[in-house]
Design a protein around this motif. Structure first.
Motif, PDB file in Angstrom:
ATOM      1  N   ALA A  39       2.979 -24.976  -7.167  1.00 56.90           N
ATOM      2  CA  ALA A  39       2.336 -26.159  -6.594  1.00 56.90           C
ATOM      3  C   ALA A  39       1.424 -25.779  -5.435  1.00 56.90           C
ATOM      4  CB  ALA A  39       3.404 -27.150  -6.130  1.00 56.90           C
ATOM      5  N   TRP A  86      -1.675 -24.171  -6.769  1.00 55.50           N
ATOM      6  CA  TRP A  86      -2.564 -25.188  -7.342  1.00 55.50           C
ATOM      7  C   TRP A  86      -3.420 -25.824  -6.252  1.00 55.50           C
ATOM      8  CZ3 TRP A  86      -0.577 -29.571 -11.090  1.00 55.50           C
ATOM      9  CH2 TRP A  86      -1.688 -30.195 -11.682  1.00 55.50           C
ATOM     10  N   ILE A  87      -2.810 -26.110  -5.106  1.00 57.78           N
ATOM     11  CA  ILE A  87      -3.560 -26.704  -3.994  1.00 57.78           C
ATOM     12  C   ILE A  87      -4.679 -25.766  -3.542  1.00 57.78           C
ATOM     13  CG2 ILE A  87      -3.404 -27.438  -1.582  1.00 57.78           C
ATOM     14  CD1 ILE A  87      -0.550 -28.363  -2.170  1.00 57.78           C
ATOM     15  N   ARG A 142       3.320 -30.838  -5.716  1.00 58.05           N
ATOM     16  CA  ARG A 142       2.028 -30.610  -5.057  1.00 58.05           C
ATOM     17  C   ARG A 142       1.685 -31.765  -4.123  1.00 58.05           C
ATOM     18  NH1 ARG A 142      -3.629 -31.370  -8.306  1.00 58.05           N
ATOM     19  NH2 ARG A 142      -5.042 -31.231  -6.530  1.00 58.05           N
TER      20      ARG A 142
END
Length: 260
Positions: free
Chosen positions: A185, A188-189, A130
């Protein structure tokens, strides 16, 4: 502009521009951020996101019409050999309709569960990927694109040698793992940005992952746009995974303290 008497044998796609059809289009028409005027005919589907559709008497469409984020100015003399669809009005409509509802529902659930599982089992690895995506976006895209372009040639060579077939399978599994890790990832951002702004009272890691992965799955299931989203996110994620050596190290020093 498709002039009168002109025949376009293929799809017509426009981003942030208007499309006027006086002639014939033998293919699908997709416009994002622009308007469509049909004065001739379309032998395919017409899809608009964020634009208006208008037609002249005698115009015809041999396919379905999808208009989302805009209006359709109906003409009584428009010959529509298909169905008209507007924007989704609820969660069920967004996931699909009829037989596709259950499939897309479980498709989104699978993405969300995969994100939560990877983040729970490999939190440090996902965090490093990430961080790499956020700080080395251009390099991640470049390396991801190079990897995707070289992958078919590598598989062809390995399969042609016959003996290293298990190695080819291992490479395929590695690419899939890189894609999954990069996808989580990226989700998630996205989830972190949305939850902090809209649902700060529920700002936890799992909520961020769930929201981000659900949004990626929804956009990934849209017609036309879904392919762009899936390919773009896949390239970005794979590049970041390789830069961070599958999330085992930072590619350069972090610019700021990391946060969960």
């Amino acid at each position: 502009m498709v002039n009168k008497g002109e025949v376009v044998c293929g799809d017509v796609t426009s981003f942030w521009g208007n499309v006027t059809i006086h002639g014939e289009v033998k293919g699908d028409v997709m416009v994002i951020g622009g308007n469509v005027v049909i004065d001739g005919g379309v032998d395919g589907n017409v899809t608009l996101y964020g634009g208006n559709l208008s037609s002249s008497p005698g115009a015809h469409v041999n396919g379905d019409i999808h208009v989302c984020g805009g209006q359709r100015y109906k003409e009584d003399n428009l010959l529509l050999h298909g169905s008209y669809f507007g924007c989704p009005t609820g969660v069920v409509d967004m996931l699909g309709s009829d037989a596709g509802v259950q499939f897309r529902f479980w498709y989104i659930v699978t993405w969300v569960l995969m994100g939560m599982l990877l983040t729970t089992l490999l939190p440090e690895h996902v965090m490093m990927v990430r961080t790499t995506i956020k700080q080395k976006t251009r390099r991640s895209l470049a390396l991801g694109l190079l990897s995707i372009l070289l992958a078919p040639a590598i598989f062809a060579v390995l399969l042609a040698l016959i003996i290293p077939i298990p190695l080819a399978i291992l490479v395929a599994v590695g690419l899939f793992a890189a894609w999954a890790l990069g996808l989580v990832a990226t989700g998630w951002i996205i989830g972190h940005s949305i939850v902090q702004r809209i649902l700060p009272q529920y700002d936890t890691r799992l909520v961020q992952i769930g929201v981000g992965m659900a949004i990626l799955a929804l956009f990934g299931s849209l017609p036309y746009i879904g392919w762009v989203v899936n390919i773009g996110v896949g390239i970005l994620g794979v590049g970041a995974v390789f830069l961070s050596r599958f999330g085992t190290r930072f590619y350069g020093s972090p610019k700021q303290p990391l946060s969960w």
